[in-house]
Design a protein around this motif. Structure first.
Motif, short mmCIF file in Angstrom:
data_model
loop_
_atom_site.label_atom_id
_atom_site.label_comp_id
_atom_site.label_asym_id
_atom_site.label_seq_id
_atom_site.Cartn_x
_atom_site.Cartn_y
_atom_site.Cartn_z
N TRP A 101 4.27 11.52 0.31
CA TRP A 101 4.45 10.53 -0.76
C TRP A 101 3.63 9.27 -0.49
O TRP A 101 2.95 8.76 -1.38
N SER A 102 3.69 8.78 0.74
CA SER A 102 3.03 7.52 1.09
C SER A 102 2.14 7.72 2.32
O SER A 102 2.50 7.30 3.43
N PRO A 103 0.99 8.38 2.17
CA PRO A 103 0.14 8.70 3.32
C PRO A 103 -0.43 7.45 3.99
O PRO A 103 -0.71 6.44 3.34
N LYS A 104 -0.60 7.54 5.30
CA LYS A 104 -1.15 6.41 6.06
C LYS A 104 -2.56 6.07 5.62
O LYS A 104 -3.00 4.93 5.76
N SER A 105 -3.27 7.04 5.06
CA SER A 105 -4.65 6.81 4.63
C SER A 105 -4.75 5.78 3.51
O SER A 105 -5.83 5.24 3.26
N ILE A 133 0.95 0.38 -1.85
CA ILE A 133 -0.08 0.96 -2.73
C ILE A 133 0.37 2.23 -3.42
O ILE A 133 0.05 2.45 -4.60
N THR A 134 1.12 3.08 -2.73
CA THR A 134 1.43 4.41 -3.26
C THR A 134 2.17 4.35 -4.59
O THR A 134 2.90 3.39 -4.87
N ASN A 135 1.98 5.38 -5.40
CA ASN A 135 2.71 5.47 -6.66
C ASN A 135 4.21 5.54 -6.40
O ASN A 135 4.67 6.37 -5.61
N GLY A 136 4.95 4.68 -7.06
CA GLY A 136 6.39 4.62 -6.83
C GLY A 136 6.77 3.77 -5.64
O GLY A 136 7.95 3.72 -5.28
N GLY A 137 5.79 3.09 -5.01
CA GLY A 137 6.04 2.26 -3.84
C GLY A 137 6.57 0.88 -4.21
O GLY A 137 7.08 0.64 -5.30
N HIS A 158 8.78 -13.87 0.14
CA HIS A 158 8.29 -12.61 0.70
C HIS A 158 9.42 -11.58 0.79
O HIS A 158 9.20 -10.37 0.68
N ASN A 159 10.64 -12.09 0.99
CA ASN A 159 11.76 -11.20 1.26
C ASN A 159 12.18 -10.36 0.06
O ASN A 159 12.98 -9.43 0.21
N VAL A 160 11.63 -10.64 -1.14
CA VAL A 160 12.00 -9.82 -2.29
C VAL A 160 11.55 -8.37 -2.12
O VAL A 160 12.02 -7.48 -2.83
N GLU A 161 10.69 -8.13 -1.15
CA GLU A 161 10.30 -6.74 -0.87
C GLU A 161 11.48 -5.92 -0.33
O GLU A 161 11.37 -4.71 -0.16
N LYS A 162 12.62 -6.58 -0.13
CA LYS A 162 13.84 -5.87 0.26
C LYS A 162 14.21 -4.80 -0.75
O LYS A 162 15.00 -3.89 -0.45
N ILE A 163 13.64 -4.89 -1.94
CA ILE A 163 13.88 -3.88 -2.97
C ILE A 163 13.51 -2.48 -2.49
O ILE A 163 14.02 -1.48 -2.99
N MET A 164 12.63 -2.42 -1.46
CA MET A 164 12.20 -1.11 -0.97
C MET A 164 13.31 -0.37 -0.22
O MET A 164 13.24 0.86 -0.08
N LYS A 165 14.31 -1.07 0.24
CA LYS A 165 15.35 -0.40 1.03
C LYS A 165 16.08 0.66 0.19
O LYS A 165 16.16 1.82 0.58
#
Length: 372
Positions: A16-20, A107-111, A332-339
């Motif tokens: 889903w989220s490749p390191k590349s 970057i990934t779709n759905g990220g 910056h902390n709004v990226e907490k949405i990723m959890k």
């Protein structure tokens, strides 16, 4: 049921989220520990603080998948009483592996950026800052007539045939396939040693280069022949653009004050910073999770009414304001949405009927600032 192996979990995550996808120089991947072990519980965290590790110990998590890397700069020494030392020591003692997915998850779709755009209700989104383009391939498969629908569905379900908002796009023409089954074959059609003339369809579809292996696996599984015949060609066509940030539209224009309220609600923050001229109405929105200071010109270039990003610098805010761009800094902390977002994604990717592994969103706040 047994828990999934850590390597299998991360392999699924990286599909889903490749390191590349990560920008050059970013530190992503395994930071600490080993993935070669069964993992009952996986903790999803924004940052790897000592409090997050304590929570992982309490929840018996053998793996932490974090957005922000635990180790970004080389460590000259590990002193277990200061700095990152206690974090590293606890992880090692409790056999907790730490894996980081930073800009590749942005970057990934759905990220991360798509999660933020979805929380704001943005529509018709596109990449704000392109970083790469995925080349397209043409897959041509030769399929017996009675298996065309089975193969078409398998290819589309595996990710082939996406053109814009259309999926499962293929083109097929009639033809005749010829082959002589050898002595060690068990042919679906024909007889060993005799020429077979099979009514087949030449089926064509487009596949992003990153998906070609999985699509071919799906073809081989769905195709009735022992040795399916297929070709893969490069295409001189524009592929999907991937990159940082998103720009899109609100369903309906709203006033700037109403939009500020929406931002606070979407990202669960009580305070924000604004800079630049305040638009009468907000319709087109650009956003970039984390520190997006150097990308404000992309928001301006895309005609955004407002640009949302964290960690705005004083002089960047001044320069962008002079150029007429309205900005909102929710932190910056709004990226907490990723959890919660990554938790849901991994639960959808890991077969719960096959593995007992659980995914847990960290409940620890790693916001370093207090607002008074």
């Amino acid at each position: 049921m047994k828990p999934a192996n850590g390597q299998a979990i991360i392999q699924t995550f990286e599909e889903w989220s490749p390191k590349s996808l990560a920008v050059e120089g970013d530190k992503v991947g395994l930071m600490l520990g080993t993935l070669n072990k069964p993992v009952d519980n996986v903790m999803i965290a924004l940052d790897v603080s000592e409090e997050v590790v304590d929570e992982a110990i309490e929840k018996e998590a053998g793996l932490i998948i974090a957005h922000h890397p635990l180790i970004f700069k080389p460590l000259k020494q590990i002193e277990t009483t200061t700095g990152q030392g206690p974090i590293i020591e606890k992880c090692i003692k409790h056999d907790i592996a730490v894996y980081a997915a930073h800009t590749n998850l942005d970057i990934t779709n759905g990220g991360v950026n798509d999660m933020m755009a979805e929380a704001l209700g943005l529509e018709d989104t596109k990449v704000l800052v392109p970083t790469q383009e995925i080349p397209l391939k043409k897959l041509v498969a030769f399929v017996p007539e009675n298996h065309v629908e089975i193969v078409r569905s398998a290819l589309g379900d595996a990710g082939a045939g996406h053109i814009g908002d259309y999926s499962h796009c293929t083109f097929a023409t009639d033809g005749t396939g010829t082959f002589i089954p050898g002595d060690n074959t068990n042919p679906y059609l024909g007889t060993q040693g005799e020429m077979e003339f099979a009514a087949e369809k030449r089926m064509e579809t487009v596949v992003p280069e990153t998906m070609i292996r999985n699509v071919i696996k799906a073809l081989e599984k769905a195709h009735p022949y022992e040795e399916p015949a297929y070709d893969v060609y490069p295409l001189d066509l524009e592929g999907e653009k991937l990159g940082l940030g998103r720009v899109g539209y609100l369903k309906e224009p709203v006033s700037f004050e109403t939009f500020i309220t929406q931002v606070k609600s979407a990202f669960e923050v009580h305070h924000i910073r604004t800079a630049g001229p305040e638009p009468d109405m907000v319709k087109k929105v650009a956003l970039l999770g984390g520190d997006g200071n150097k990308y404000w010109s992309y928001a301006k270039r895309n005609g955004a009414d407002v640009y949302i990003t964290g960690d705005l610098y004083y002089h960047v805010a001044q320069d962008a304001a002079v150029d007429g761009l309205s900005m909102i800094d929710p932190g910056h902390n709004v990226e907490k949405i990723m959890k919660e977002g990554v938790k849901r994604k991994m639960e959808s990717l890991i077969d719960s009927n096959k593995y007992a592994t659980q995914f847990i969103a960290s409940s620890v706040s790693t916001e370093p600032f207090s607002f008074r």
